[in-house]
Write a protein that holds these residues in place. Structure first.
Motif, PDB file in Angstrom:
ATOM      1  N   ALA A  92       0.820  -1.203   0.000  1.00 58.66           N
ATOM      2  CA  ALA A  92       0.000   0.000   0.000  1.00 58.66           C
ATOM      3  C   ALA A  92       0.859   1.260   0.000  1.00 58.66           C
ATOM      4  CB  ALA A  92      -0.939  -0.007   1.212  1.00 58.66           C
ATOM      5  N   ALA A  93       1.920   1.260   0.825  1.00 61.93           N
ATOM      6  CA  ALA A  93       2.805   2.425   0.896  1.00 61.93           C
ATOM      7  C   ALA A  93       3.538   2.646  -0.420  1.00 61.93           C
ATOM      8  CB  ALA A  93       3.810   2.247   2.032  1.00 61.93           C
ATOM      9  N   THR A  94       3.946   1.556  -1.066  1.00 63.20           N
ATOM     10  CA  THR A  94       4.670   1.666  -2.341  1.00 63.20           C
ATOM     11  C   THR A  94       3.787   2.298  -3.402  1.00 63.20           C
ATOM     12  OG1 THR A  94       5.951  -0.309  -1.790  1.00 63.20           O
ATOM     13  CG2 THR A  94       5.934   0.394  -4.096  1.00 63.20           C
ATOM     14  N   GLY A  95       2.573   1.778  -3.555  1.00 66.09           N
ATOM     15  CA  GLY A  95       1.653   2.350  -4.534  1.00 66.09           C
ATOM     16  C   GLY A  95       1.338   3.796  -4.232  1.00 66.09           C
ATOM     17  N   PHE A  96       1.191   4.119  -2.960  1.00 66.57           N
ATOM     18  CA  PHE A  96       0.906   5.476  -2.523  1.00 66.57           C
ATOM     19  C   PHE A  96       2.019   6.431  -2.943  1.00 66.57           C
ATOM     20  CE2 PHE A  96       0.629   8.996   0.392  1.00 66.57           C
ATOM     21  CZ  PHE A  96      -0.719   9.133   0.692  1.00 66.57           C
ATOM     22  N   ILE A  97       3.271   6.048  -2.650  1.00 63.29           N
ATOM     23  CA  ILE A  97       4.411   6.911  -2.987  1.00 63.29           C
ATOM     24  C   ILE A  97       4.558   7.058  -4.499  1.00 63.29           C
ATOM     25  CG2 ILE A  97       6.934   7.096  -2.900  1.00 63.29           C
ATOM     26  CD1 ILE A  97       6.782   5.679  -0.159  1.00 63.29           C
ATOM     27  N   ILE A  98       4.441   5.951  -5.219  1.00 64.15           N
ATOM     28  CA  ILE A  98       4.608   6.010  -6.673  1.00 64.15           C
ATOM     29  C   ILE A  98       3.557   6.915  -7.300  1.00 64.15           C
ATOM     30  CG2 ILE A  98       4.409   4.665  -8.805  1.00 64.15           C
ATOM     31  CD1 ILE A  98       5.833   2.387  -7.395  1.00 64.15           C
ATOM     32  N   LEU A  99       2.304   6.769  -6.894  1.00 60.83           N
ATOM     33  CA  LEU A  99       1.254   7.587  -7.500  1.00 60.83           C
ATOM     34  C   LEU A  99       1.436   9.063  -7.191  1.00 60.83           C
ATOM     35  CD1 LEU A  99      -1.258   7.759  -9.196  1.00 60.83           C
ATOM     36  CD2 LEU A  99      -2.639   7.189  -7.193  1.00 60.83           C
ATOM     37  N   SER A 100       2.036   9.388  -6.044  1.00 60.35           N
ATOM     38  CA  SER A 100       2.204  10.794  -5.672  1.00 60.35           C
ATOM     39  C   SER A 100       3.086  11.539  -6.671  1.00 60.35           C
ATOM     40  CB  SER A 100       2.782  10.902  -4.260  1.00 60.35           C
ATOM     41  OG  SER A 100       4.127  10.471  -4.208  1.00 60.35           O
ATOM     42  N   TYR A 101       4.123  10.870  -7.219  1.00 61.98           N
ATOM     43  CA  TYR A 101       4.935  11.551  -8.235  1.00 61.98           C
ATOM     44  C   TYR A 101       4.539  11.148  -9.652  1.00 61.98           C
ATOM     45  CZ  TYR A 101       7.939   7.355  -8.710  1.00 61.98           C
ATOM     46  OH  TYR A 101       8.419   6.089  -8.960  1.00 61.98           O
ATOM     47  N   TYR A 102       3.943   9.979  -9.788  1.00 66.21           N
ATOM     48  CA  TYR A 102       3.437   9.525 -11.088  1.00 66.21           C
ATOM     49  C   TYR A 102       2.416  10.525 -11.621  1.00 66.21           C
ATOM     50  CZ  TYR A 102       2.072   5.720 -14.332  1.00 66.21           C
ATOM     51  OH  TYR A 102       1.831   4.942 -15.436  1.00 66.21           O
ATOM     52  N   SER A 103       1.569  11.017 -10.726  1.00 63.18           N
ATOM     53  CA  SER A 103       0.562  11.994 -11.122  1.00 63.18           C
ATOM     54  C   SER A 103       1.202  13.297 -11.586  1.00 63.18           C
ATOM     55  CB  SER A 103      -0.377  12.261  -9.943  1.00 63.18           C
ATOM     56  OG  SER A 103      -1.309  13.270 -10.257  1.00 63.18           O
ATOM     57  N   VAL A 104       2.304  13.662 -10.958  1.00 61.35           N
ATOM     58  CA  VAL A 104       3.017  14.878 -11.382  1.00 61.35           C
ATOM     59  C   VAL A 104       3.547  14.711 -12.805  1.00 61.35           C
ATOM     60  CG1 VAL A 104       5.029  16.335 -10.933  1.00 61.35           C
ATOM     61  CG2 VAL A 104       3.630  15.514  -9.027  1.00 61.35           C
ATOM     62  N   VAL A 105       4.158  13.555 -13.077  1.00 55.23           N
ATOM     63  CA  VAL A 105       4.656  13.290 -14.428  1.00 55.23           C
ATOM     64  C   VAL A 105       3.486  13.234 -15.419  1.00 55.23           C
ATOM     65  CG1 VAL A 105       5.979  11.698 -15.867  1.00 55.23           C
ATOM     66  CG2 VAL A 105       6.635  12.050 -13.488  1.00 55.23           C
ATOM     67  N   GLY A 106       2.347  12.683 -14.979  1.00 57.48           N
ATOM     68  CA  GLY A 106       1.148  12.699 -15.821  1.00 57.48           C
ATOM     69  C   GLY A 106       0.744  14.115 -16.175  1.00 57.48           C
ATOM     70  N   GLY A 107       0.899  15.028 -15.226  1.00 60.66           N
ATOM     71  CA  GLY A 107       0.613  16.433 -15.506  1.00 60.66           C
ATOM     72  C   GLY A 107       1.574  17.017 -16.529  1.00 60.66           C
ATOM     73  N   TRP A 108       2.859  16.638 -16.448  1.00 61.38           N
ATOM     74  CA  TRP A 108       3.815  17.082 -17.473  1.00 61.38           C
ATOM     75  C   TRP A 108       3.355  16.638 -18.868  1.00 61.38           C
ATOM     76  CZ3 TRP A 108       8.996  14.796 -15.175  1.00 61.38           C
ATOM     77  CH2 TRP A 108       9.256  15.379 -13.934  1.00 61.38           C
ATOM     78  N   VAL A 109       2.917  15.390 -18.940  1.00 65.88           N
ATOM     79  CA  VAL A 109       2.502  14.836 -20.230  1.00 65.88           C
ATOM     80  C   VAL A 109       1.344  15.645 -20.802  1.00 65.88           C
ATOM     81  CG1 VAL A 109       1.581  12.809 -21.401  1.00 65.88           C
ATOM     82  CG2 VAL A 109       3.292  12.516 -19.617  1.00 65.88           C
ATOM     83  N   LEU A 110       0.368  15.963 -19.961  1.00 65.96           N
ATOM     84  CA  LEU A 110      -0.765  16.769 -20.431  1.00 65.96           C
ATOM     85  C   LEU A 110      -0.281  18.119 -20.961  1.00 65.96           C
ATOM     86  CD1 LEU A 110      -3.365  16.098 -17.579  1.00 65.96           C
ATOM     87  CD2 LEU A 110      -3.275  15.043 -19.847  1.00 65.96           C
ATOM     88  N   ARG A 111       0.685  18.707 -20.268  1.00 67.18           N
ATOM     89  CA  ARG A 111       1.232  20.004 -20.711  1.00 67.18           C
ATOM     90  C   ARG A 111       1.906  19.862 -22.079  1.00 67.18           C
ATOM     91  NH1 ARG A 111       3.360  24.707 -18.284  1.00 67.18           N
ATOM     92  NH2 ARG A 111       3.939  26.086 -20.004  1.00 67.18           N
ATOM     93  N   TYR A 112       2.606  18.743 -22.302  1.00 70.97           N
ATOM     94  CA  TYR A 112       3.302  18.559 -23.574  1.00 70.97           C
ATOM     95  C   TYR A 112       2.349  18.243 -24.723  1.00 70.97           C
ATOM     96  CZ  TYR A 112       8.124  19.341 -22.337  1.00 70.97           C
ATOM     97  OH  TYR A 112       9.314  19.948 -22.000  1.00 70.97           O
ATOM     98  N   VAL A 113       1.196  17.707 -24.416  1.00 69.01           N
ATOM     99  CA  VAL A 113       0.165  17.569 -25.447  1.00 69.01           C
ATOM    100  C   VAL A 113      -0.267  18.959 -25.916  1.00 69.01           C
ATOM    101  CG1 VAL A 113      -2.189  16.791 -25.937  1.00 69.01           C
ATOM    102  CG2 VAL A 113      -0.654  15.331 -24.601  1.00 69.01           C
ATOM    103  N   LEU A 114      -0.477  19.862 -24.977  1.00 69.50           N
ATOM    104  CA  LEU A 114      -0.872  21.232 -25.319  1.00 69.50           C
ATOM    105  C   LEU A 114       0.236  21.960 -26.079  1.00 69.50           C
ATOM    106  CD1 LEU A 114      -2.672  22.382 -22.027  1.00 69.50           C
ATOM    107  CD2 LEU A 114      -3.713  21.709 -24.206  1.00 69.50           C
ATOM    108  N   ILE A 115       1.489  21.753 -25.667  1.00 64.09           N
ATOM    109  CA  ILE A 115       2.610  22.387 -26.361  1.00 64.09           C
ATOM    110  C   ILE A 115       2.643  21.928 -27.819  1.00 64.09           C
ATOM    111  CG2 ILE A 115       5.135  22.474 -26.522  1.00 64.09           C
ATOM    112  CD1 ILE A 115       5.214  22.359 -23.452  1.00 64.09           C
TER     113      ILE A 115
END
Length: 453
Positions: A92-115
């Motif tokens: 549970a802790a592993t998935g929690f930590i990974i998703l916390s920064y995974y979501s940030v990288v997901g946000g980068w991806v959305l920004r690069y779609v717009l770019i």
């Protein structure tokens, strides 16, 4: 207690598991690791690790999940009790930590779609680097993180059939079709032949010379991309029936995931070489966003290819993120009796807050990623392999035989793979991973602390 949800169809489960496996690990993380660790040398070790370690380890998690019909915490408590029940919290802790920064990288991806849609990829490394820093840190990154996390919460909040299963039935086929189309396009680029030589021609001497670097990287990548060691496969398997052939489903899932990761290399490296980018220098979290974006800026219709490519990554990232959130949400539903959408909103919000530091400074991406992937993922896989292989092996063999007409000696082969080679290699891998993380903490992170405190 209300009746627990299940997958509506076998295809729904397979696509959900493939969606969990196919994500940023395949398209964001895989190419820069290949470039960093010597191209084809890393690819060979990675493929061997997936086949000999990843597949047996996936069956271990399937057995635990289906046997108990519980989340990782509840499953290990029911099967093992004692000290083993705490292993579920590691997942549970592993998935929690990974998703916390995974979501940030997901946000980068959305920004690069717009770019890409704005035709804005910069055609040189320096300019692309500045563009990435602007997109990847600060308030814009926090906003992207919030948008991505909100989408994950919405899908998981609707439940197994109406949310996750419905979403992956659209997303996973789209990922596969678009990835194959982009690979065909990359084949036509001038740098394709040089790229294939780098990516597909392994040097055995390089493998032997650099195995202490390649092994932990390949192990962490295999576990990351197969969603192992984080409880996702235990959770997803807990929603399937006893009549399913776990080995057959596992082969399909591992095969499709590996095929897409391999295809990502066929897309990325021809673009690198055509744009004059050295893959060996594309090290770190920003590799795809800097090096690939710079190469795209020099291509005809690079904005269009980039938009489609980053759009594919966004879909893949979302399909994986929902499985990570489901791990923790399923615990609150199963063990605490919480209503699904309430549990999803609470956990998703906490994960968003924990991920904010990684949206403000890139050093926290490495801090979280190295700890979660090189240590926690492998530790979770190691301990559950010991538990299934040596503590509950009879239960495991009984469970793996359900839905199989004639298991024969294959069950014994699997259990001995888990008992010896899987455990030994994971033990060596975690030792190397801990050493690498220590070097990071006393090196790059210590330097950052000295400059900012």
């Amino acid at each position: 207690m209300a009746q627990r949800e299940t997958w509506a169809t076998r295809t729904g489960f397979i696509l959900a598991a493939v969606g969990s496996a196919v994500g940023l690990g395949n398209i964001w993380r895989f190419p820069f690791l290949v470039g960093q660790e010597g191209g084809a040398a890393f690819l060979v070790v990675y493929l061997l690790f997936v086949a000999l370690i990843g597949f047996p380890a996936m069956l271990v998690e399937f057995v635990v999940g289906r046997r108990t019909n519980r989340n990782p915490v509840g499953a290990l408590k029911e099967l093992g009790g004692g000290v083993w029940q705490y292993l579920g919290w590691v997942f549970a802790a592993t998935g929690f930590i990974i998703l916390s920064y995974y979501s940030v990288v997901g946000g980068w991806v959305l920004r690069y779609v717009l770019i890409g849609l704005q035709g804005g990829y910069v055609g040189d490394i320096e300019g692309a680097g500045g563009q990435f820093v602007e997109a990847a840190s600060g308030l814009d990154a926090v906003l992207g993180h919030a948008i991505f996390m909100a989408a994950v919460i919405a899908i998981v909040g609707f439940g197994i059939r109406r949310g996750i299963e419905f979403a992956v039935q659209v997303m996973v086929p789209a990922i596969i079709l678009i990835a194959f189309g982009l690979a065909v396009y990359a084949f036509t680029l001038p740098g394709a032949s040089e790229a294939y030589a780098f990516y597909l021609s392994p040097d055995v001497g390089e493998i032997l010379a650099n195995w202490t670097d390649i092994l932990p990287a390949a192990a962490g990548q295999a576990f990351f991309t197969l969603s192992l060691g984080m409880g996702a496969m235990i959770t997803y398997a807990s929603y399937i029936g006893d009549d399913r052939n776990l080995a057959e489903d596992g082969l399909i899932i591992v095969g499709l995931d590996t095929l897409i990761a391999f295809t990502a290399g066929l897309i990325v490296f021809p673009i690198f070489f055509t744009g004059g980018v050295d893959p060996a220098n594309t090290i770190g979290a920003g590799a795809i966003f800097i090096s690939l974006a710079a190469a795209l800026g020099d291509l005809s219709f690079g904005w269009l290819i980039g938009t489609v490519f980053f759009g594919t990554i966004a879909i893949a990232a979302l399909s994986s993120a929902i499985s990570l959130l489901e791990v923790v949400v399923s615990y609150l539903i199963d063990e605490r009796g919480m209503e699904r959408f309430t549990a999803t909103a609470i956990v998703g919000t906490i994960i968003f807050v924990v991920g904010i530091p990684t949206a403000l400074d890139l050093v926290f991406i490495d801090l979280y990623d190295l700890f979660a992937n090189n240590i926690l993922l492998v530790f979770g896989g190691l301990m559950v392999s010991i538990f299934v292989g040596w503590v509950i092996s009879n239960v495991a063999l009984d469970e793996i035989g359900r839905g199989v007409r004639n298991l024969g000696s294959w069950g014994d082969v699997w259990i001995w793979l888990v008992r010896i080679p899987v455990i030994v290699i994971l033990f060596v891998t975690i030792y190397l991973g801990v050493f690498e993380y220590y070097e990071f903490l006393t090196g790059d992170f210590a330097d950052w602390l000295g400059q900012n405190l």
